[in-house]
Design an enzyme around this catalytic site. Structure first.
Site, PDB file in Angstrom:
ATOM      1  CB  SER A 125      -0.864  -0.021   1.261  1.00 47.37           C
ATOM      2  OG  SER A 125      -1.490   1.231   1.475  1.00 47.37           O
ATOM      3  CE1 TYR A 138      -5.215  -1.778   4.190  1.00 51.64           C
ATOM      4  CE2 TYR A 138      -3.976   0.254   3.946  1.00 51.64           C
ATOM      5  CZ  TYR A 138      -4.590  -0.856   3.379  1.00 51.64           C
ATOM      6  OH  TYR A 138      -4.579  -1.031   2.017  1.00 51.64           O
TER       7      TYR A 138
END
Ligand code: NAP
Length: 251
Positions: free
Chosen positions: A143, A156
């Site tokens: 990410s 996350y």
């Protein structure tokens, strides 16, 4: 010929999170390049099956929040298509809350899917690849938050930063077996993962203004990088997390 190095004929891939979004894009890309693909998800992948066809795609249901499913996934790929040459660890979840309030459940659930199962599924796939002595390709989905901190997403960001580090560790250990471990760091893509961001007019505007390409990405945008990292064209690429982000990290 160079284009032949991108072909995946005769290869078998596993893609997690195959029912929608980027995972569906990876399935379509790898199948179009010639691979047989086993999709894995907690719901059915009928839409993906309809787009690819049963000759090149099959799927199984598994909850990747529980690591006990990993051996059955590898076994299913071998039983259905005969081997495991490519693994795309795509499935992932996100939870948002202020870090002052962030709860243990939102920490554990994200870490289990995004990191723990990713590791143990990679380990199970690599054992088969080592035994078969034909090498393999593992692609982890990282990410922008493998590089940046983000806001209100502590589990996350932690998981995706760890995915980048783990990608390097596994590449270091498994390159000698002909296994390439790399990651793709998508930028801001139009999928279920980003519904809340896109529905927030302020965040949507701020994000769009920062993307040099001037648009959100789509699952189509990761297909080329997926095929590259799954194919012999990337045989000397190891341990790298490649951004596919419309230039976001360059800003
Ligand atoms: P998505 O549409 O939410 O897809 C996530 C996939 O993971 C879905 O197939 C989902 O299944 C599956 N999944 C989640 N938890 C699971 C579990 N416990 N067991 C089995 N499958 C599970 O979002 P996406 O954007 O395509 O996400 C794909 C990957 O890209 C994720 O790792 C995400 O973190 C990463 N990523 C996305 C963006 C972005 O902008 N969209 C940016 C950077 C990284 P369900 O459909 O049943 O939930």
């Amino acid at each position: 010929m160079i284009l032949d190095q991108f072909k995946l004929d005769g290869k078998v891939a596993i893609v997690t999170g195959s029912n929608t979004g980027l995972g569906q894009g990876f399935c379509i890309a790898l199948a179009e390049a010639g691979a047989k693909v086993l999709g894995v998800g907690r719901r059915d992948s009928e839409e993906t099956l309809a787009k690819i066809g049963a000759d090149k795609f099959s799927y199984m249901i598994a909850d990747l929040g529980d690591v006990s499913c990993v051996n059955s996934i590898i076994q299913k790929a071998i039983n259905t298509f005969g081997s495991v040459d490519i693994l795309v660890n795509n499935a992932g979840i996100i939870r948002r809350d202020d870090s002052l309030n962030f709860g243990e459940k939102d920490w554990d659930e994200v870490m289990n899917v995004n990191l723990k199962t990713l590791f143990f599924l990679s380990q199970a796939a690599a054992k088969v690849m080592v035994e078969r002595k034909k090498g393999g390709k593992i692609i982890n989905v990282a990410s922008m938050l493998s590089y940046q901190g983000g806001i209100r997403v502590p589990s996350y960001t932690s998981s995706k930063s760890a995915v980048k580090g783990l990608t390097m560790t596994l590449a270091n250990e498994w390159a000698k077996y002909g296994i390439n471990v790399n990651a793709i760091a998508p930028g801001y893509m139009v999928t279920n993962n980003t519904v809340n961001l896109r529905n927030d007019p302020d965040r949507n505007k701020a994000i769009l203004e920062r993307i040099p390409a001037g648009r959100w990405g789509t699952p189509d945008d990761i297909m080329g990088a997926g095929v590259f990292l799954a194919s012999p064209a990337s045989d000397y690429v190891n341990g790298f997390t490649m951004a596919v982000d419309g230039g976001w990290l360059a800003r």
